[in-house]
Design an enzyme around this catalytic site. Structure first.
Site, PDB file in Angstrom:
ATOM      1  N   ASP A 152      13.165  45.506  51.414  1.00  0.00           N
ATOM      2  CA  ASP A 152      13.853  46.663  51.091  1.00  0.00           C
ATOM      3  C   ASP A 152      13.085  47.849  51.684  1.00  0.00           C
ATOM      4  O   ASP A 152      11.628  47.847  51.623  1.00  0.00           O
ATOM      5  CB  ASP A 152      13.824  46.443  49.645  1.00  0.00           C
ATOM      6  CG  ASP A 152      15.197  45.665  49.109  1.00  0.00           C
ATOM      7  OD1 ASP A 152      15.584  45.000  50.023  1.00  0.00           O
ATOM      8  OD2 ASP A 152      15.442  45.917  47.838  1.00  0.00           O
ATOM      9  N   HIS A 186       9.161  44.117  50.242  1.00  0.00           N
ATOM     10  CA  HIS A 186       9.221  45.447  50.727  1.00  0.00           C
ATOM     11  C   HIS A 186       8.240  45.527  51.923  1.00  0.00           C
ATOM     12  O   HIS A 186       7.320  44.985  51.993  1.00  0.00           O
ATOM     13  CB  HIS A 186       8.721  46.413  49.751  1.00  0.00           C
ATOM     14  CG  HIS A 186       9.641  46.220  48.461  1.00  0.00           C
ATOM     15  ND1 HIS A 186       9.768  45.460  47.326  1.00  0.00           N
ATOM     16  CD2 HIS A 186      10.706  47.080  47.923  1.00  0.00           C
ATOM     17  CE1 HIS A 186      10.424  45.599  46.374  1.00  0.00           C
ATOM     18  NE2 HIS A 186      11.232  46.670  46.789  1.00  0.00           N
TER      19      HIS A 186
HETATM   20 NI    NI Z   1      14.339  49.787  46.802  1.00  0.00          NI
END
Ligand code: NI
Length: 361
Positions: free
Chosen positions: A179, A320
């Site tokens: 992400d 992430h």
């Molecule tokens: Ni996010």
């Protein structure tokens, strides 16, 4: 530590299996993880809560690990859940409970017609199999039914251990998801690792970061990775108007479209959503089943051990692509997961096994 995480798995608009809720409670000696589906029927939800409560009440005080999880199977108008209540400590044990109901007529017929559910305590994990519509347990005496004296017919084919031949054919699958990118520094490193092992992943990108990182996006597309929409500005969708929400999705979709890519899935920032948003956004919302909390620990060892300790078939793992520690962890985890026999696939491929419509029409 105590935290609650709402978890949206894959949403389906056509039957009443819209999303799952996960609650994680952790302390130093104990991990408790409870995941259960939430449907749009309060009748069904009440039954599910009852099963969850029965599981919670069965946990012993000193177990190290406690888990309530479920698998679902949908065929035409029949929805089945197989719930597993699992406990590990001085002794380990699992209890299975199944619930089946008619997806469309449950309100009309009321709770009596929803189908029966049975509770089948089994000493060892997966020590049973299903044949057409009957559950066989090696020790026939161990079958107990709940709440009525009836053994349920479960049209459920996705239960581990059901059929050895079949499970050998279909390798377990896991989807790695990243992400908040694209990120100029770390996304290319992730892409390199994925290329080295010839595996695919899914990137939920932030729309406003695409233009300045077009080369990174092109690399993702060329390598066959899936790109999902993580909104244009990474705002909490529950705080926006309908028009703003749709704008967040469509503008990201548009930038990707200009690059020749059609995005078909959405991950709401912070995993924040509500039922209204589910109905408003036409793309399916996809969250995760394992949160590495890489943004919090920034510690590759913690990320690696968390995944190693919890990963199972069908997991969607959240990372992430913004931290050196995440890159380090992925470098270790990709060969580890392959070694453990997992196929690393995109979200699309992971959910393509969902027979009915995991994806809204
Ligand atoms: Ni996010």
């Amino acid at each position: 530590m105590y935290y609650k995480i709402l978890l949206l798995f894959v949403l389906c608009g056509c039957v009443s299996v819209p999303y799952g809720t996960q609650e994680i409670i952790e302390s130093e000696q104990q991990v408790t993880r409870i995941t259960y589906p939430v449907t749009d029927s309060t009748l069904i939800n009440d039954q599910i809560i009852e099963i969850v409560q029965a599981c919670r009440n069965s946990f012993s005080l000193n177990s190290q690990e406690r888990q309530f999880s479920y698998q679902q199977y949908i065929e035409e108008d029949t929805v089945s859940f197989l719930f597993t209540c699992y406990e590990y400590g001085l002794t380990s044990h699992s209890t299975y409970t199944a619930l089946t109901y008619h997806a469309k007529t449950y309100e009309e017929y009321g709770i009596q017609e929803l189908g029966e559910y049975s509770q089948i305590p089994i000493e060892e994990d997966h020590d049973f199999y299903l044949d057409e519509d009957t559950i066989y347990v090696p020790d026939g005496d161990s079958i107990q039914t709940y709440p009525r004296n009836k053994i349920l017919s479960i049209p459920m084919i996705q239960v581990d251990g059901r059929n050895e031949e079949e499970s050998e054919k279909s390798k377990p699958k896991v989807a790695l998801t990243f992400d908040d990118g694209p990120n100029a520094r770390y996304t290319p490193k992730i892409l390199e690792i994925l290329e080295e092992y010839d595996v695919e992943a899914t990137f939920f990108v932030i729309g406003q970061q695409i233009k300045s990182h077009e080369n990174v996006i092109m690399d993702m597309i060329e390598a066959g990775h899936q790109i999902g929409i993580h909104t244009f500005t990474h705002r909490d969708l529950t705080k926006l108007s309908d028009q703003e929400i749709l704008q967040e999705i469509s503008s990201t979709k548009e930038v990707l479209k200009e690059m020749g890519y059609t995005a078909t899935i959405v991950r709401p920032p912070y995993g924040s959503y509500n039922e209204h948003i589910v109905k408003l956004i036409k793309e399916p919302l996809v969250l995760w089943t394992i949160d590495t909390r890489d943004w919090e620990s920034k510690d590759s060892k913690k990320i690696v051990s968390l995944v190693k300790n919890t990963v199972k078939n069908g997991d969607i793992i959240l990372f992430h692509d913004m931290y050196a520690s995440t890159v380090e962890a992925v470098e270790i985890l990709v060969p580890y997961l392959l070694d453990q026999g997992y196929d690393l696939v995109t979200v699309e491929e992971l959910i393509s096994n969902c027979k009915l419509s995991c994806v809204k029409e």
